[in-house]
Motif scaffolding. Structure first.
Motif, PDB file in Angstrom:
ATOM      1  N   GLY A  27      -7.284   5.915   1.737  1.00 44.91           N
ATOM      2  CA  GLY A  27      -6.410   5.088   1.245  1.00 44.91           C
ATOM      3  C   GLY A  27      -7.085   4.225   0.423  1.00 44.91           C
ATOM      4  N   THR A  28      -6.099   3.304  -0.372  1.00 43.33           N
ATOM      5  CA  THR A  28      -6.926   2.326  -1.384  1.00 43.33           C
ATOM      6  C   THR A  28      -6.160   1.054  -1.404  1.00 43.33           C
ATOM      7  N   THR A  29      -7.015   0.024  -1.752  1.00 43.90           N
ATOM      8  CA  THR A  29      -6.316  -1.276  -1.888  1.00 43.90           C
ATOM      9  C   THR A  29      -6.300  -1.706  -3.291  1.00 43.90           C
ATOM     10  N   GLY A  30      -5.101  -2.012  -3.962  1.00 47.05           N
ATOM     11  CA  GLY A  30      -4.928  -2.045  -5.383  1.00 47.05           C
ATOM     12  C   GLY A  30      -4.811  -3.694  -5.686  1.00 47.05           C
ATOM     13  N   PHE A 251       0.144   6.127  -3.019  1.00 51.21           N
ATOM     14  CA  PHE A 251      -0.477   5.125  -2.132  1.00 51.21           C
ATOM     15  C   PHE A 251       0.130   3.960  -2.153  1.00 51.21           C
ATOM     16  N   ASP A 252       0.124   3.409  -0.922  1.00 52.55           N
ATOM     17  CA  ASP A 252       0.762   2.095  -0.792  1.00 52.55           C
ATOM     18  C   ASP A 252      -0.379   0.960  -1.085  1.00 52.55           C
ATOM     19  N   VAL A 253       0.019   0.504  -2.452  1.00 50.19           N
ATOM     20  CA  VAL A 253      -1.050  -0.380  -3.307  1.00 50.19           C
ATOM     21  C   VAL A 253      -1.196  -1.527  -2.488  1.00 50.19           C
ATOM     22  N   ARG A 257      -3.003   2.121   1.901  1.00 44.11           N
ATOM     23  CA  ARG A 257      -3.178   3.137   2.811  1.00 44.11           C
ATOM     24  C   ARG A 257      -2.643   4.536   1.813  1.00 44.11           C
ATOM     25  N   MET A 258      -2.881   5.660   2.206  1.00 46.16           N
ATOM     26  CA  MET A 258      -2.439   6.873   1.547  1.00 46.16           C
ATOM     27  C   MET A 258      -1.011   7.227   2.275  1.00 46.16           C
ATOM     28  N   LEU A 259      -0.085   7.337   1.478  1.00 46.93           N
ATOM     29  CA  LEU A 259       1.277   7.732   1.989  1.00 46.93           C
ATOM     30  C   LEU A 259       1.487   9.263   2.078  1.00 46.93           C
TER      31      LEU A 259
END
Length: 300
Positions: A27-30, A251-253, A257-259
């Motif tokens: 997942g990533t944090t945007g 992704f949920d930026v 989290r990867m959705l």
């Protein structure tokens, strides 16, 4: 001929489990950055110690081969649940996480042979063809350290496999700079293939990611890949096509989290084992983040 199909079937099964259980991005944090009225997104991993991300992965594949006028089909269908657990977050931002298989349900059929079925939660003993997978359930396959961009720093394998389908590494390497919708970045990857002479050949692959859109806090990435190394043997090409990534990731930026992920394959290779041979490969892999806590089934 049966030996060829059986081998392909075993490879599909291992690839299904490896892909479904070991190739997804955490997942990533945007971070949204305003720059001259354009919006860019800094994609970075930002997981904390104790975080657990459970996923369900479905992989369906059908391979049809024709050699010397005889055709046979191999099919696999695997649904698995696994999770990532962050065991440590270091001061420099690197994250250490464990990768664990929780449960798996699978079927496999090679040619006219009887279809094999097994569900790890049934309590039944796994057929011989599935016992390698069964032995991994409930165990930590690997402990991996990644930096904030998702680059793998180190890996400690615990009897798991590094094989994968499509997505070459366990995490997605993010771009160095913030990017806007429509922009792309590329990630190099290598894959080992075996020639018909038994030699191991390194195939270089380029995966291209594009930020397709960002809506209501969810970013959609498109991925395509292509081999950079010239491939002159169709037997090698037959191995490489299963390693190419083509699909999309969501992704949920806001929450990092990867959705969802979906990869598709629709490939044809002619001459992989003689001039009249042919292979058709059709597959789809989907991965979804689960809302409920993960549960690891006890190994029978």
């Amino acid at each position: 001929m049966k030996t060829i199909i059986a081998a392909l079937g075993r490879n599909l099964l291992v690839a299904a489990v490896a892909a479904g259980l070991g190739t997804a991005a955490l997942g990533t944090t945007g971070m949204v950055v305003a720059d001259d009225d354009s919006t860019t997104y800094l994609l970075r991993y930002d997981l904390n110690e104790g975080d657990v991300l459970p996923y369900e992965v479905t992989h369906v594949a059908k391979t049809k081969t024709s050699v010397r006028g005889k055709s046979q089909t191999s099919q696999v269908h695997t649904t698995s649940r696994r999770h990532w657990k962050v065991v440590r977050r270091k001061e420099d931002g690197t994250m250490v996480f464990d990768h664990v298989i929780d449960s798996v349900s699978m079927t496999q059929q090679n040619g006219d042979a009887e279809e094999l079925r097994w569900d790890s939660e049934s309590g039944e003993e796994a057929p011989p063809a599935f016992q390698l997978v069964a032995s991994r359930i409930g165990q930590t396959l690997a402990t991996i350290t990644v930096n904030e961009r998702g680059e793998e720093i180190s890996r400690e394998n615990h009897g798991g496999t590094e094989a994968s389908l499509g997505m070459g590494s366990l995490t997605l390497t993010m771009p160095e700079q913030p990017i806007a919708v429509g922009e792309s970045w590329s990630v190099p990857r290598e894959f080992k293939a075996r020639t018909k002479d038994g030699l191991v050949k390194t195939i270089k692959i380029r995966e291209k990611y594009t930020l397709d859109k960002v809506q209501t806090g969810v970013a959609t990435l498109k991925v395509t890949s292509q081999p950079l190394t010239p491939i002159r043997e169709e037997s090698v090409r037959a191995q490489v096509v299963q390693q190419l990534s083509n699909g999309s990731l969501r992704f949920d930026v806001d929450n990092g989290r990867m959705l969802q992920k979906q990869l598709d394959w629709d490939e044809n290779v002619v001459g992989f084992q003689g001039p009249t041979s042919a292979m058709e490969y059709r597959a789809r892999m989907t991965e979804n983040l689960l809302d409920s806590p993960t549960h690891t089934a006890a190994r029978p």
